[in-house]
Design a protein around this motif. Structure first.
Motif, PDB file in Angstrom:
ATOM      1  N   TYR A   1       0.836  -1.195   0.000  1.00 32.15           N
ATOM      2  CA  TYR A   1       0.000   0.000   0.000  1.00 32.15           C
ATOM      3  C   TYR A   1       0.870   1.245   0.000  1.00 32.15           C
ATOM      4  O   TYR A   1       1.880   1.303   0.699  1.00 32.15           O
ATOM      5  CB  TYR A   1      -0.908  -0.002   1.231  1.00 32.15           C
ATOM      6  CG  TYR A   1      -1.684  -1.288   1.376  1.00 32.15           C
ATOM      7  CD1 TYR A   1      -2.852  -1.499   0.653  1.00 32.15           C
ATOM      8  CD2 TYR A   1      -1.232  -2.317   2.202  1.00 32.15           C
ATOM      9  CE1 TYR A   1      -3.556  -2.685   0.759  1.00 32.15           C
ATOM     10  CE2 TYR A   1      -1.923  -3.511   2.323  1.00 32.15           C
ATOM     11  CZ  TYR A   1      -3.085  -3.680   1.598  1.00 32.15           C
ATOM     12  OH  TYR A   1      -3.771  -4.864   1.703  1.00 32.15           O
ATOM     13  N   LYS A   2       0.448   2.238  -0.780  1.00 32.84           N
ATOM     14  CA  LYS A   2       1.167   3.508  -0.848  1.00 32.84           C
ATOM     15  C   LYS A   2       0.172   4.649  -0.823  1.00 32.84           C
ATOM     16  O   LYS A   2      -0.911   4.558  -1.414  1.00 32.84           O
ATOM     17  CB  LYS A   2       1.995   3.591  -2.128  1.00 32.84           C
ATOM     18  CG  LYS A   2       3.142   2.606  -2.160  1.00 32.84           C
ATOM     19  CD  LYS A   2       4.041   2.884  -3.322  1.00 32.84           C
ATOM     20  CE  LYS A   2       5.284   2.005  -3.230  1.00 32.84           C
ATOM     21  NZ  LYS A   2       6.160   2.194  -4.362  1.00 32.84           N
ATOM     22  N   GLU A   3       0.556   5.718  -0.168  1.00 27.45           N
ATOM     23  CA  GLU A   3      -0.267   6.928  -0.147  1.00 27.45           C
ATOM     24  C   GLU A   3      -0.331   7.499  -1.558  1.00 27.45           C
ATOM     25  O   GLU A   3       0.671   7.542  -2.269  1.00 27.45           O
ATOM     26  CB  GLU A   3       0.371   7.938   0.810  1.00 27.45           C
ATOM     27  CG  GLU A   3      -0.501   9.116   1.105  1.00 27.45           C
ATOM     28  CD  GLU A   3       0.109  10.003   2.174  1.00 27.45           C
ATOM     29  OE1 GLU A   3       0.265  11.209   1.896  1.00 27.45           O
ATOM     30  OE2 GLU A   3       0.434   9.485   3.265  1.00 27.45           O
ATOM     31  N   ASP A   4      -1.512   7.921  -1.973  1.00 24.06           N
ATOM     32  CA  ASP A   4      -1.722   8.499  -3.302  1.00 24.06           C
ATOM     33  C   ASP A   4      -2.550   9.767  -3.133  1.00 24.06           C
ATOM     34  O   ASP A   4      -3.729   9.700  -2.793  1.00 24.06           O
ATOM     35  CB  ASP A   4      -2.447   7.490  -4.199  1.00 24.06           C
ATOM     36  CG  ASP A   4      -2.769   8.044  -5.578  1.00 24.06           C
ATOM     37  OD1 ASP A   4      -2.419   9.207  -5.881  1.00 24.06           O
ATOM     38  OD2 ASP A   4      -3.382   7.310  -6.373  1.00 24.06           O
TER      39      ASP A   4
ATOM     40  N   ILE B   1      -5.416   5.369  -1.001  1.00 25.85           N
ATOM     41  CA  ILE B   1      -4.355   4.398  -0.787  1.00 25.85           C
ATOM     42  C   ILE B   1      -4.254   3.545  -2.049  1.00 25.85           C
ATOM     43  O   ILE B   1      -5.205   2.867  -2.440  1.00 25.85           O
ATOM     44  CB  ILE B   1      -4.645   3.499   0.439  1.00 25.85           C
ATOM     45  CG1 ILE B   1      -4.838   4.339   1.691  1.00 25.85           C
ATOM     46  CG2 ILE B   1      -3.533   2.463   0.608  1.00 25.85           C
ATOM     47  CD1 ILE B   1      -3.618   5.137   2.117  1.00 25.85           C
ATOM     48  N   GLU B   2      -3.096   3.617  -2.692  1.00 24.18           N
ATOM     49  CA  GLU B   2      -2.824   2.833  -3.895  1.00 24.18           C
ATOM     50  C   GLU B   2      -2.451   1.410  -3.491  1.00 24.18           C
ATOM     51  O   GLU B   2      -1.789   1.189  -2.481  1.00 24.18           O
ATOM     52  CB  GLU B   2      -1.669   3.466  -4.667  1.00 24.18           C
ATOM     53  CG  GLU B   2      -1.259   2.701  -5.904  1.00 24.18           C
ATOM     54  CD  GLU B   2      -0.037   3.276  -6.593  1.00 24.18           C
ATOM     55  OE1 GLU B   2       0.283   2.780  -7.686  1.00 24.18           O
ATOM     56  OE2 GLU B   2       0.603   4.198  -6.052  1.00 24.18           O
TER      57      GLU B   2
ATOM     58  N   GLU C   1      -0.417  -1.898  -4.847  1.00 29.07           N
ATOM     59  CA  GLU C   1       0.550  -2.378  -5.816  1.00 29.07           C
ATOM     60  C   GLU C   1       0.826  -3.858  -5.584  1.00 29.07           C
ATOM     61  O   GLU C   1       0.696  -4.350  -4.474  1.00 29.07           O
ATOM     62  CB  GLU C   1       1.898  -1.639  -5.673  1.00 29.07           C
ATOM     63  CG  GLU C   1       1.892  -0.219  -6.135  1.00 29.07           C
ATOM     64  CD  GLU C   1       3.289   0.398  -6.088  1.00 29.07           C
ATOM     65  OE1 GLU C   1       4.240  -0.248  -5.571  1.00 29.07           O
ATOM     66  OE2 GLU C   1       3.431   1.526  -6.571  1.00 29.07           O
TER      67      GLU C   1
ATOM     68  N   ASN D   1       5.789  -4.331  -7.965  1.00 26.76           N
ATOM     69  CA  ASN D   1       5.431  -2.930  -7.722  1.00 26.76           C
ATOM     70  C   ASN D   1       4.599  -2.314  -8.839  1.00 26.76           C
ATOM     71  O   ASN D   1       4.686  -1.125  -9.111  1.00 26.76           O
ATOM     72  CB  ASN D   1       6.672  -2.072  -7.460  1.00 26.76           C
ATOM     73  CG  ASN D   1       7.370  -2.479  -6.195  1.00 26.76           C
ATOM     74  OD1 ASN D   1       8.366  -3.185  -6.247  1.00 26.76           O
ATOM     75  ND2 ASN D   1       6.829  -2.097  -5.057  1.00 26.76           N
TER      76      ASN D   1
ATOM     77  N   HIS E   1       1.052  -1.025 -10.398  1.00 29.27           N
ATOM     78  CA  HIS E   1      -0.207  -0.444  -9.926  1.00 29.27           C
ATOM     79  C   HIS E   1      -1.360  -1.386 -10.260  1.00 29.27           C
ATOM     80  O   HIS E   1      -1.508  -1.828 -11.399  1.00 29.27           O
ATOM     81  CB  HIS E   1      -0.427   0.908 -10.613  1.00 29.27           C
ATOM     82  CG  HIS E   1      -1.738   1.542 -10.324  1.00 29.27           C
ATOM     83  ND1 HIS E   1      -2.024   2.152  -9.117  1.00 29.27           N
ATOM     84  CD2 HIS E   1      -2.849   1.661 -11.081  1.00 29.27           C
ATOM     85  CE1 HIS E   1      -3.260   2.628  -9.157  1.00 29.27           C
ATOM     86  NE2 HIS E   1      -3.784   2.343 -10.343  1.00 29.27           N
TER      87      HIS E   1
END
Length: 171
Positions: A120-123, A131-132, A134, A139, A141
């Motif tokens: 999870y990554k902040e978007d 929350i993106e 991947e 990695n 999307h």
């Protein structure tokens, strides 16, 4: 929360109408040396290399965070039992028994197959806080996760069909 979901869907539809992420007839690519449904080793492949390997529509979504148009992906309303894999690298992501009809226009799941299959990554793009999601192996999307899903998790993994490969049970 409902307004944020509506705004997210509206912006995704608006920005995906550019044609950058048209639906692919994507199958596991035998010319992709990084594709494996058994190897879980993390990949460090450059976008330049992925661009040589992946179909344009998959590259746009997986590597450039594009979004396919709502209600156009081949899995948004599919109900066949089976397993969903990362279309880029073959990593096992979701089971069909975690899929639900969210009516948002993209395939939705309430949980990943394994806790470490996604990251999870902040978007904060397009003026939204999301929350993106991947693929943890390559990695790429996949989509976004929201807090408006059904029990038992209350989560909605809103994924792009083009980022997924599907294998039906008893295949």
């Amino acid at each position: 929360m409902r307004n944020a979901r509506y705004l997210s869907m509206l912006l995704c539809m608006l920005f995906s109408c550019t044609g950058r992420a048209q639906q692919s007839k994507n199958k596991p690519d035998m010319h992709n040396p990084h594709y494996s449904r058994t190897d879980t080793t993390h990949l460090n492949v450059s976008n330049a290399e992925w661009k040589k390997i992946l179909p344009a529509d998959l590259y746009a979504v997986a590597r450039e965070q594009a979004t396919e148009r709502a209600f156009t992906g081949k899995y948004w309303d599919a109900d066949t039992r089976g397993t969903y894999y990362c279309a880029v690298c073959g990593n096992k992501l979701f089971r069909s028994d975690a899929k639900f009809a969210s009516s948002c226009g993209w395939p939705s799941f309430f949980e990943a197959d394994r806790p470490n299959s996604v990251i999870y990554k902040e978007d904060n793009t397009y003026g939204m806080q999301r929350i993106e999601v991947e693929c943890a192996r390559c990695n790429s999307h996949l989509g976004h996760i929201f807090d408006d899903g059904p029990p038992p998790t209350g989560k909605r993994f809103c994924m792009n069909s083009v980022s997924l490969d599907f294998e039906p049970d008893n295949h």
